[in-house]
Design a protein around this motif. Structure first.
Motif, mmCIF file in Angstrom:
data_model
loop_
_atom_site.group_PDB
_atom_site.id
_atom_site.type_symbol
_atom_site.label_atom_id
_atom_site.label_comp_id
_atom_site.label_asym_id
_atom_site.label_seq_id
_atom_site.Cartn_x
_atom_site.Cartn_y
_atom_site.Cartn_z
ATOM 1 N N LYS A 291 19.111 -11.847 45.622
ATOM 2 C CA LYS A 291 17.322 -11.897 45.065
ATOM 3 C C LYS A 291 16.439 -10.570 45.504
ATOM 4 O O LYS A 291 15.580 -10.178 44.853
ATOM 5 N N GLU A 292 17.049 -9.998 45.679
ATOM 6 C CA GLU A 292 16.481 -7.981 46.173
ATOM 7 C C GLU A 292 16.006 -7.550 44.593
ATOM 8 O O GLU A 292 15.129 -7.363 44.034
ATOM 9 N N ARG A 293 17.689 -7.822 43.767
ATOM 10 C CA ARG A 293 17.276 -7.355 42.352
ATOM 11 C C ARG A 293 15.958 -7.475 41.759
ATOM 12 O O ARG A 293 15.501 -7.259 40.634
ATOM 13 N N ILE A 294 16.543 -9.229 41.946
ATOM 14 C CA ILE A 294 15.585 -9.975 40.709
ATOM 15 C C ILE A 294 13.925 -9.876 41.032
ATOM 16 O O ILE A 294 13.111 -9.453 40.048
ATOM 17 N N ARG A 295 13.432 -9.767 42.590
ATOM 18 C CA ARG A 295 12.699 -9.482 42.812
ATOM 19 C C ARG A 295 11.647 -8.493 42.363
ATOM 20 O O ARG A 295 10.628 -8.091 42.842
ATOM 21 N N ALA A 296 12.749 -7.238 42.823
ATOM 22 C CA ALA A 296 12.094 -6.138 42.072
ATOM 23 C C ALA A 296 11.980 -6.066 40.606
ATOM 24 O O ALA A 296 10.153 -4.977 40.592
ATOM 25 N N VAL A 297 12.510 -6.364 39.974
ATOM 26 C CA VAL A 297 12.108 -6.397 38.479
ATOM 27 C C VAL A 297 10.760 -6.942 38.472
ATOM 28 O O VAL A 297 9.927 -6.795 37.392
ATOM 29 N N LEU A 298 10.569 -8.490 38.701
ATOM 30 C CA LEU A 298 9.684 -8.937 38.754
ATOM 31 C C LEU A 298 7.922 -8.583 38.895
ATOM 32 O O LEU A 298 7.429 -8.358 38.559
ATOM 33 N N ARG A 299 8.488 -7.583 40.327
ATOM 34 C CA ARG A 299 7.349 -6.989 41.103
ATOM 35 C C ARG A 299 6.866 -5.892 39.719
ATOM 36 O O ARG A 299 5.975 -5.361 39.769
ATOM 37 N N GLU A 300 8.119 -5.183 39.240
ATOM 38 C CA GLU A 300 7.807 -3.815 38.038
ATOM 39 C C GLU A 300 6.991 -4.591 37.139
ATOM 40 O O GLU A 300 6.744 -4.128 36.635
ATOM 41 N N TYR A 301 7.662 -6.141 36.939
ATOM 42 C CA TYR A 301 6.824 -6.744 35.611
ATOM 43 C C TYR A 301 5.590 -6.457 35.721
ATOM 44 O O TYR A 301 4.466 -6.248 34.446
ATOM 45 N N VAL B 125 6.616 -1.365 24.551
ATOM 46 C CA VAL B 125 7.978 -1.567 24.450
ATOM 47 C C VAL B 125 8.870 -1.866 26.002
ATOM 48 O O VAL B 125 9.648 -2.149 26.029
ATOM 49 N N LYS B 126 7.380 -0.975 26.545
ATOM 50 C CA LYS B 126 8.552 -0.688 27.719
ATOM 51 C C LYS B 126 8.398 -2.029 28.713
ATOM 52 O O LYS B 126 8.929 -2.227 29.700
ATOM 53 N N THR B 127 7.275 -3.408 28.194
ATOM 54 C CA THR B 127 7.313 -4.316 29.262
ATOM 55 C C THR B 127 8.879 -5.174 28.293
ATOM 56 O O THR B 127 9.502 -5.899 29.556
ATOM 57 N N GLN B 128 9.035 -4.954 27.166
ATOM 58 C CA GLN B 128 9.918 -6.414 26.500
ATOM 59 C C GLN B 128 10.962 -5.410 27.415
ATOM 60 O O GLN B 128 11.833 -6.536 27.869
ATOM 61 N N LYS B 129 11.664 -4.028 27.604
ATOM 62 C CA LYS B 129 12.868 -3.386 28.439
ATOM 63 C C LYS B 129 12.807 -3.935 29.942
ATOM 64 O O LYS B 129 14.100 -4.310 30.033
ATOM 65 N N ILE B 130 11.498 -4.536 30.393
ATOM 66 C CA ILE B 130 11.535 -4.734 31.869
ATOM 67 C C ILE B 130 12.210 -5.782 31.286
ATOM 68 O O ILE B 130 13.078 -7.245 32.610
ATOM 69 N N LEU B 131 11.884 -7.061 30.853
ATOM 70 C CA LEU B 131 12.085 -8.163 30.630
ATOM 71 C C LEU B 131 13.576 -8.858 29.968
ATOM 72 O O LEU B 131 14.348 -9.568 30.965
ATOM 73 N N GLU B 132 13.904 -7.411 29.325
ATOM 74 C CA GLU B 132 15.871 -7.489 29.513
ATOM 75 C C GLU B 132 15.973 -7.146 30.523
ATOM 76 O O GLU B 132 17.655 -7.521 30.689
ATOM 77 N N LYS B 133 15.928 -6.402 31.318
ATOM 78 C CA LYS B 133 16.497 -5.704 32.533
ATOM 79 C C LYS B 133 16.412 -7.138 33.598
ATOM 80 O O LYS B 133 17.850 -7.567 34.217
ATOM 81 N N LEU B 134 15.391 -8.224 33.126
ATOM 82 C CA LEU B 134 15.080 -9.484 34.146
ATOM 83 C C LEU B 134 15.958 -10.469 33.444
ATOM 84 O O LEU B 134 17.096 -10.484 34.401
ATOM 85 N N SER B 135 16.638 -10.492 32.631
ATOM 86 C CA SER B 135 17.749 -11.505 31.744
ATOM 87 C C SER B 135 18.874 -10.903 32.141
ATOM 88 O O SER B 135 19.547 -11.918 32.902
ATOM 89 N N ASP B 136 19.295 -9.539 32.383
ATOM 90 C CA ASP B 136 20.615 -8.754 32.823
ATOM 91 C C ASP B 136 20.506 -9.781 34.438
ATOM 92 O O ASP B 136 21.930 -10.153 34.636
ATOM 93 N N SER B 137 19.547 -9.412 34.804
ATOM 94 C CA SER B 137 20.013 -9.973 37.227
ATOM 95 C C SER B 137 20.029 -11.082 36.398
ATOM 96 O O SER B 137 21.095 -11.742 38.081
ATOM 97 N N TYR B 138 19.983 -11.582 36.460
ATOM 98 C CA TYR B 138 20.250 -13.226 35.658
ATOM 99 C C TYR B 138 21.388 -13.808 35.921
ATOM 100 O O TYR B 138 22.277 -14.523 35.684
ATOM 101 N N TYR B 139 21.789 -12.880 34.328
ATOM 102 C CA TYR B 139 22.855 -12.805 32.885
ATOM 103 C C TYR B 139 24.134 -12.346 35.016
ATOM 104 O O TYR B 139 25.665 -12.547 34.419
#
Length: 167
Positions: A33-43, A62-76
């Protein structure tokens, strides 16, 4: 009027998916929960404080795309343990996909437009074509059609030359 509302609708969809993902993260274990929410706040912070302030003629962020990739990784990387988490995970993946699509649509539609010079060229060209077409009807109808087709082809060529994809 609907055309003016489309960007607002896209932004609303992106914001809704972002808030839904933030809320749905509460169904996972505390660490996830904290990991996903931290990435969502960063986005959200990056979108509001950086991306919207950039001129639209710059390349994709490009940074936005990297944040979204980090978010995807958090879910996977999640380990699903309960049926409730499984249901929430499946819905979250769909919302994550919708978030990415809304962002891409917002980016692409913010960049696709004709410049003032192109609009001027098209309007002047259309006026000249219509005038020549109307004046040539008296003399020879086939010449008028040839002239119209030639100008139409020329303007199509010019528009394709100046409208390059932004990718």
């Amino acid at each position: 009027k609907i055309g003016m509302r489309r960007p607002k609708i896209r932004i609303h969809i992106e914001a809704t998916m972002l808030s839904d993902l933030y809320r749905d993260a509460g169904f996972f274990n505390p660490e996830a929960k904290e990991r996903i929410r931290a990435v969502l706040r960063e986005y959200a912070d990056y979108i509001l404080k950086q991306e919207w302030r950039f001129p639209m003629n710059q390349k994709f962020h490009v940074k936005t795309q990297k944040i979204l990739e980090k978010l995807s990784d958090s879910y996977y990387d999640l380990e699903i343990q309960t049926i409730k988490e499984k249901i929430c995970y499946e819905q979250s993946i769909g919302k994550l996909d919708s978030l990415m699509n809304a962002r891409l649509n917002r980016e692409l539609n913010a960049r696709q437009h004709l410049g003032t010079m192109m609009w001027s060229l098209l309007i002047i060209g259309a006026a000249i074509t219509i005038c020549v077409f109307l004046l040539n009807i008296k003399h020879s109808q086939s010449n008028a059609y040839d002239c119209f087709a030639g100008r139409l082809s020329f303007f199509y060529f010019i528009s394709r030359l100046f409208l390059k994809p932004c990718l």
